[in-house]
Design a protein around this motif. Structure first.
Motif, PDB file in Angstrom:
ATOM      1  N   THR A 295       0.663  -1.265  -0.245  1.00  0.00           N
ATOM      2  CA  THR A 295      -0.304  -0.014  -0.396  1.00  0.00           C
ATOM      3  C   THR A 295       0.832   1.368   0.208  1.00  0.00           C
ATOM      4  N   GLY A 296       0.461   1.930  -0.721  1.00  0.00           N
ATOM      5  CA  GLY A 296       1.242   3.214  -1.179  1.00  0.00           C
ATOM      6  C   GLY A 296       0.423   4.728  -0.344  1.00  0.00           C
ATOM      7  N   SER A 297       0.723   5.841  -0.156  1.00  0.00           N
ATOM      8  CA  SER A 297       0.134   7.140   0.258  1.00  0.00           C
ATOM      9  C   SER A 297       1.125   8.545   0.339  1.00  0.00           C
ATOM     10  N   GLY A 298       1.038   9.232  -0.135  1.00  0.00           N
ATOM     11  CA  GLY A 298       1.735  10.715  -0.014  1.00  0.00           C
ATOM     12  C   GLY A 298       2.882   9.994  -0.708  1.00  0.00           C
ATOM     13  N   GLY A 299       3.900  11.302  -0.833  1.00  0.00           N
ATOM     14  CA  GLY A 299       4.349  11.562  -1.967  1.00  0.00           C
ATOM     15  C   GLY A 299       4.236  11.941  -3.773  1.00  0.00           C
ATOM     16  N   SER A 300       5.214  12.195  -5.216  1.00  0.00           N
ATOM     17  CA  SER A 300       4.448  12.272  -5.984  1.00  0.00           C
ATOM     18  C   SER A 300       4.255  10.944  -6.053  1.00  0.00           C
ATOM     19  N   ASP A 301       5.503  10.543  -6.987  1.00  0.00           N
ATOM     20  CA  ASP A 301       5.144   9.097  -7.725  1.00  0.00           C
ATOM     21  C   ASP A 301       5.901   7.660  -7.518  1.00  0.00           C
ATOM     22  N   GLY A 302       6.588   8.335  -6.404  1.00  0.00           N
ATOM     23  CA  GLY A 302       7.350   7.166  -5.887  1.00  0.00           C
ATOM     24  C   GLY A 302       6.876   5.716  -5.207  1.00  0.00           C
ATOM     25  N   GLY A 303       7.150   4.439  -5.237  1.00  0.00           N
ATOM     26  CA  GLY A 303       6.553   3.420  -5.431  1.00  0.00           C
ATOM     27  C   GLY A 303       7.563   2.847  -4.757  1.00  0.00           C
ATOM     28  N   ALA A 304       7.251   0.998  -5.553  1.00  0.00           N
ATOM     29  CA  ALA A 304       7.766  -0.041  -5.001  1.00  0.00           C
ATOM     30  C   ALA A 304       8.186  -1.188  -6.479  1.00  0.00           C
ATOM     31  N   ILE A 305       9.785  -1.199  -6.351  1.00  0.00           N
ATOM     32  CA  ILE A 305      10.640  -2.279  -7.224  1.00  0.00           C
ATOM     33  C   ILE A 305      11.136  -3.377  -6.702  1.00  0.00           C
ATOM     34  N   GLY A 306      10.748  -3.915  -7.975  1.00  0.00           N
ATOM     35  CA  GLY A 306      11.122  -5.743  -7.449  1.00  0.00           C
ATOM     36  C   GLY A 306      12.154  -5.550  -7.629  1.00  0.00           C
ATOM     37  N   THR A 307      12.401  -7.060  -6.513  1.00  0.00           N
ATOM     38  CA  THR A 307      14.199  -6.997  -6.563  1.00  0.00           C
ATOM     39  C   THR A 307      15.249  -8.191  -7.888  1.00  0.00           C
ATOM     40  N   ILE A 308      14.131  -8.573  -8.555  1.00  0.00           N
ATOM     41  CA  ILE A 308      14.668  -9.124  -9.083  1.00  0.00           C
ATOM     42  C   ILE A 308      14.097  -9.006 -11.344  1.00  0.00           C
ATOM     43  N   PRO A 309      15.234  -8.853 -11.931  1.00  0.00           N
ATOM     44  CA  PRO A 309      14.661  -8.933 -13.049  1.00  0.00           C
ATOM     45  C   PRO A 309      13.711  -8.719 -14.428  1.00  0.00           C
ATOM     46  N   LEU A 310      13.323  -8.916 -14.955  1.00  0.00           N
ATOM     47  CA  LEU A 310      12.630  -9.510 -15.888  1.00  0.00           C
ATOM     48  C   LEU A 310      13.832 -10.087 -17.248  1.00  0.00           C
ATOM     49  N   PRO A 311      13.688 -11.469 -17.510  1.00  0.00           N
ATOM     50  CA  PRO A 311      14.962 -11.901 -18.448  1.00  0.00           C
ATOM     51  C   PRO A 311      14.800 -10.706 -19.380  1.00  0.00           C
ATOM     52  N   THR A 312      15.793 -10.982 -19.596  1.00  0.00           N
ATOM     53  CA  THR A 312      16.942 -10.454 -21.005  1.00  0.00           C
ATOM     54  C   THR A 312      16.980 -10.767 -22.302  1.00  0.00           C
ATOM     55  N   SER A 313      15.653 -12.290 -22.460  1.00  0.00           N
ATOM     56  CA  SER A 313      14.967 -12.552 -23.608  1.00  0.00           C
ATOM     57  C   SER A 313      13.911 -13.073 -23.598  1.00  0.00           C
ATOM     58  N   GLY A 314      13.942 -13.705 -24.547  1.00  0.00           N
ATOM     59  CA  GLY A 314      12.055 -14.259 -23.959  1.00  0.00           C
ATOM     60  C   GLY A 314      11.159 -13.413 -23.868  1.00  0.00           C
ATOM     61  N   THR A 315       9.968 -14.391 -23.525  1.00  0.00           N
ATOM     62  CA  THR A 315       8.806 -13.440 -23.281  1.00  0.00           C
ATOM     63  C   THR A 315       8.211 -14.126 -21.692  1.00  0.00           C
ATOM     64  N   SER A 316       8.388 -12.335 -20.864  1.00  0.00           N
ATOM     65  CA  SER A 316       7.463 -13.083 -19.774  1.00  0.00           C
ATOM     66  C   SER A 316       6.944 -11.747 -18.551  1.00  0.00           C
ATOM     67  N   GLU A 317       6.040 -12.532 -18.007  1.00  0.00           N
ATOM     68  CA  GLU A 317       4.867 -11.745 -17.352  1.00  0.00           C
ATOM     69  C   GLU A 317       4.688 -11.541 -16.320  1.00  0.00           C
ATOM     70  N   PHE A 318       3.811 -10.419 -15.486  1.00  0.00           N
ATOM     71  CA  PHE A 318       3.297 -11.078 -14.176  1.00  0.00           C
ATOM     72  C   PHE A 318       2.147 -10.374 -14.485  1.00  0.00           C
ATOM     73  N   GLN A 319       1.313 -10.120 -12.890  1.00  0.00           N
ATOM     74  CA  GLN A 319       0.012  -9.875 -13.131  1.00  0.00           C
ATOM     75  C   GLN A 319       0.086  -9.345 -11.313  1.00  0.00           C
ATOM     76  N   ILE A 320      -1.049  -8.175 -11.399  1.00  0.00           N
ATOM     77  CA  ILE A 320      -0.984  -7.119 -10.437  1.00  0.00           C
ATOM     78  C   ILE A 320      -2.866  -7.517 -10.320  1.00  0.00           C
ATOM     79  N   LYS A 321      -3.704  -7.924  -8.854  1.00  0.00           N
ATOM     80  CA  LYS A 321      -4.458  -7.015  -8.047  1.00  0.00           C
ATOM     81  C   LYS A 321      -4.658  -5.673  -8.127  1.00  0.00           C
ATOM     82  N   ALA A 322      -5.784  -4.869  -8.098  1.00  0.00           N
ATOM     83  CA  ALA A 322      -5.720  -3.870  -7.810  1.00  0.00           C
ATOM     84  C   ALA A 322      -6.832  -4.069  -6.597  1.00  0.00           C
ATOM     85  N   ASN A 323      -6.467  -4.008  -5.504  1.00  0.00           N
ATOM     86  CA  ASN A 323      -7.578  -4.550  -3.771  1.00  0.00           C
ATOM     87  C   ASN A 323      -8.193  -3.175  -4.051  1.00  0.00           C
ATOM     88  N   ASP A 324      -7.709  -2.164  -4.266  1.00  0.00           N
ATOM     89  CA  ASP A 324      -8.508  -0.862  -4.367  1.00  0.00           C
ATOM     90  C   ASP A 324      -8.364  -0.025  -5.382  1.00  0.00           C
TER      91      ASP A 324
END
Length: 453
Positions: A295-324
């Motif tokens: 959950t994030g509030s305040g600030g301007s555009d700051g947010g949360a970043i993943g700890t592991i990058p997406l692969p640099t070859s091929g196709t990959s994906e992830f999903q998010i659910k918008a709780n609010d």
């Protein structure tokens, strides 16, 4: 810090991602496992403990703890993030090194109080290397019984994983993941019962050198089975019985405030991203559910970043659910973001701050594109709202990014800046509450071919 389970360099032997299939996450406030020993240790002077852990927050935390009368037993981290072995309040080891990484650590502790040399009575190994530098060091008396875990227990004397004490104060709850939790009673490395190599293997990653990797759960369970007594090995494979001991002793733990949702496929042999609580931001963030919900509030555009990058070859994906129903979700070239002169504003703003690239799908149906020359908004995407699931599909070979809303494609294909390493990111449009899914087995919408890896 290790990134085990990473993609292999060309020509390298395949890494076995099935060595540890499951872990569990603890919320840092109520979750723990507990068990009362069935009997005294056969030899109360020796014990070996082996745990894989991944921290989701800093500060005072216990991986495992127990209380026997006034004497406590703890392995965990201090308020300053040193590793601590705490025996009865007087025999304590506190490492000089601090442990604040967001990767997996292997913790191995071996105690043998019969050793003539006091410094040999308690030994700590982290990621396979013995720790020899301590900011504080006091060792148990020769031939003393190990407090808290080795003695005949009463109803108030139990071992706990994920907390030190269930009393009103001084909980030291664990916030993070634990995998392959093991205790072996009445045996130690000092006596030659084991070597470090019985708990860890090594793997050579092409020309990138070697590092320690896990042993399979079955290998560790065999060590616990051979020792018997109160020994255990928990593999967390049964989501309906997270405290199940897979050794022959069947010394199961009961579960408090945890259920099947606490089980994870994020392990030392198959690592998935979580959100990085160490990344600077100008927003107020709250991390939960294994650092997959933010959950994030305040600030301007700051947010949360993943700890592991997406692969640099091929196709990959992830999903998010918008709780609010609020926020932005996308990908970011983290190296460029970290080099800007306002790193706490490194998610969706950054005009003129030297960004490489970032692309964020906002709740208002626009994709914000930020590159080094400036920013722009791309229209034509659906608005999203509470409980919608957004899928991000990134084709690294074609430098293309697509979004889906509730498993239906929206908007146009976005051409991404080539030659960059992208990370998952969520950030503010309005204050948000977002849960991410990187392990395909947890995806709200099943994808039959394309995975994060």
């Amino acid at each position: 810090n290790m990134l085990v389970g990473a993609s292999q360099p060309s020509g390298a032997a395949a890494f076995d991602t099935t060595l540890i299939p499951n872990s569990v996450w603890f919320d840092g406030s109520a979750d723990f496992l507990n068990r009362q020993n069935g009997s005294e240790f056969a030899n109360r002077k020796e014990v070996t403990l082996s745990y894989w852990v991944l921290r989701n927050g800093l500060g005072l935390q216990a991986i495992m703890g127990s209380v026997e009368s006034a004497n406590g037993f703890i392995i965990g981290f201090t308020s300053g993030d040193a590793f601590e072995l705490h025996l009865d309040g007087t025999a304590n080891l506190t490492t000089s090194a601090l442990f604040r990484d967001v990767g997996w650590y292997h913790i191995l502790v071996s105690i043998d109080t019969s050793q003539a040399n006091s410094i040999n009575r308690s030994q700590v190994f982290i990621n396979g290397e013995q720790v020899t530098s301590f900011s504080a060091a006091a060792y148990p008396s020769q031939n003393s019984n190990i407090p808290g875990i080795s003695g005949q227990q009463t109803s108030s004397e139990v071992m706990r994983i994920g907390v030190y004490n269930n009393a009103v104060s001084n909980f030291r709850f664990w916030k993070g993941y634990i995998a392959q939790a093991c205790m072996i009673e009445s045996k130690s490395i000092q006596q030659g019962d084991f070597a470090v190599s019985d708990f860890l293997d090594t793997f050579t990653f092409g020309t990138n050198g070697s590092q320690v990797i896990p042993k399979a759960n079955a290998d560790i369970a065999a060590l616990a089975s051979a020792a018997g007594g109160n020994s255990f090995c928990l593999d967390f494979a049964d989501s309906s019985n997270l405290g199940n001991d897979i050794s022959s002793g069947e010394n199961d733990f009961s579960v408090t405030s945890m259920d099947a949702d606490n089980q994870s496929g994020n392990t030392p042999s198959n690592s998935y991203p979580i959100f990085n609580h160490l990344q600077p931001t100008n927003s107020t963030l709250s991390f939960s559910e294994g650092n997959l919900r933010v959950t994030g509030s305040g600030g301007s555009d700051g947010g949360a970043i993943g700890t592991i990058p997406l692969p640099t070859s091929g196709t990959s994906e992830f999903q998010i659910k918008a709780n609010d129903g609020d926020g932005r979700v996308g990908i970011i070239a983290l190296d460029g973001a970290q080099s800007v002169d306002e790193p706490s504003n490194n998610c969706a703003g950054g005009v003129g701050l030297g960004f490489n690239a970032a692309y964020h799908y906002s709740e208002n149906g626009q994709v914000r594109k930020v590159i080094s020359s400036g920013s722009s908004n791309i229209s034509g995407f659906d608005n999203w709202s509470t409980n919608d699931v957004i899928t991000l599909r990134y084709n690294a070979d074609a430098n293309e990014l697509n979004f889906l809303r509730n498993n239906s494609a929206v908007g146009s294909t976005i051409s991404t800046e080539a030659g960059l390493i992208y990370y998952p990111v969520i950030c503010r449009f309005n204050n948000y509450d977002i849960t991410a899914y990187f392990d395909e087995s947890k995806f709200p919408y099943t994808i039959s071919i394309i995975k994060y890896r």
